[in-house]
Design an enzyme around this catalytic site. Structure first.
Site, PDB file in Angstrom:
ATOM      1  N   LYS A  83       8.600  14.494 -16.280  1.00 13.97           N
ATOM      2  CA  LYS A  83       9.392  15.508 -15.548  1.00 13.97           C
ATOM      3  C   LYS A  83      10.642  15.100 -14.746  1.00 13.97           C
ATOM      4  O   LYS A  83      10.735  13.626 -14.839  1.00 13.97           O
ATOM      5  CB  LYS A  83       8.661  16.282 -14.292  1.00 13.97           C
ATOM      6  N   PHE A 115       9.416  16.450  -1.229  1.00 13.69           N
ATOM      7  CA  PHE A 115       9.937  16.686  -2.524  1.00 13.69           C
ATOM      8  C   PHE A 115       9.145  17.180  -3.402  1.00 13.69           C
ATOM      9  O   PHE A 115       9.121  18.571  -3.594  1.00 13.69           O
ATOM     10  CB  PHE A 115      10.861  15.335  -3.103  1.00 13.69           C
ATOM     11  N   CYS A 116       8.555  16.266  -4.308  1.00 14.93           N
ATOM     12  CA  CYS A 116       7.731  16.876  -5.409  1.00 14.93           C
ATOM     13  C   CYS A 116       6.440  17.808  -5.090  1.00 14.93           C
ATOM     14  O   CYS A 116       5.960  18.549  -5.874  1.00 14.93           O
ATOM     15  CB  CYS A 116       7.670  15.514  -6.420  1.00 14.93           C
ATOM     16  N   ILE A 117       5.786  17.277  -4.044  1.00 13.43           N
ATOM     17  CA  ILE A 117       4.767  17.753  -3.585  1.00 13.43           C
ATOM     18  C   ILE A 117       4.907  19.315  -2.964  1.00 13.43           C
ATOM     19  O   ILE A 117       4.302  20.100  -3.343  1.00 13.43           O
ATOM     20  CB  ILE A 117       3.933  17.105  -2.489  1.00 13.43           C
ATOM     21  N   THR A 120       6.355  21.485  -6.053  1.00 11.26           N
ATOM     22  CA  THR A 120       5.142  22.050  -6.982  1.00 11.26           C
ATOM     23  C   THR A 120       4.392  22.872  -6.318  1.00 11.26           C
ATOM     24  O   THR A 120       3.906  23.845  -7.074  1.00 11.26           O
ATOM     25  CB  THR A 120       4.419  20.572  -7.675  1.00 11.26           C
TER      26      THR A 120
END
Length: 174
Positions: A83, A115-117, A120
């Site tokens: 990603k 950020f990504c946790i 998502t």
């Protein structure tokens, strides 16, 4: 409800970079326990790698882009994907793969919490997936504004309810 495990960005450049993630060894062990339970239940495991542009420290194939070697991922059976954004869904075929596997709920673990946790979890709910957030299976680094422990606790509290079910990793079953 069919569950899958989604592990985000447990890569050498983040896990073992100059700034070490909060309780990184404990979090790695916790994620590996989740992997073992998912495997025992024959639940699919998806593993995201954040990928930077060519020439960046986390360009595809670079040493920092690689998954941390002690992460118990098996590329022959687990679904690895790349990603380029904080969301595991934007610009990937993750949603299609989850639908094809009849996954209804994601157990989300990895890095980085804010950020990504966070992104998502929020996007997964918008796409109709249930989210289980093991409060002790994601991590990040200290920032100038907040210590990592405070960032993690804040996101656990913020994401619980509207964006997912907050649990201890030991309570997760697949």
């Amino acid at each position: 409800m069919a569950d899958a495990l989604l592990i985000i960005d447990m890569q050498t450049g983040l896990y073992d970079g100059p700034e070490k993630p909060f309780e990184r060894e404990r979090v790695l062990d916790t994620i590996n326990q989740l992997i073992q339970r998912a495997r025992a239940a024959h639940a699919p495991i998806f593993v995201a790698r954040h990928t930077g542009p060519a020439g960046s420290p986390i360009a595809a194939g670079s040493p920092f882009w690689q998954l941390w070697p002690a992460l118990d991922v098996d590329a022959a059976r687990d679904q690895l994907f790349d990603k380029t954004r904080p969301s595991c869904f934007l610009g990937t075929d993750l949603a299609q793969q989850l639908h094809a596997a009849q996954v209804k709920q994601l157990v989300i673990a990895g890095m980085k919490t804010q950020f990504c946790i966070d992104t998502t979890c929020r996007v997964a709910v918008e796409l109709g997936f249930g989210v289980v957030l093991p409060e002790d299976a994601h991590t990040c680094m200290d920032t100038p504004a907040l210590k990592a422990e405070a960032i993690i606790e804040h996101h656990n509290a913020t994401l619980a309810g509207a964006f997912g079910q907050r649990v201890k990793a030991a309570e997760v079953s697949f």
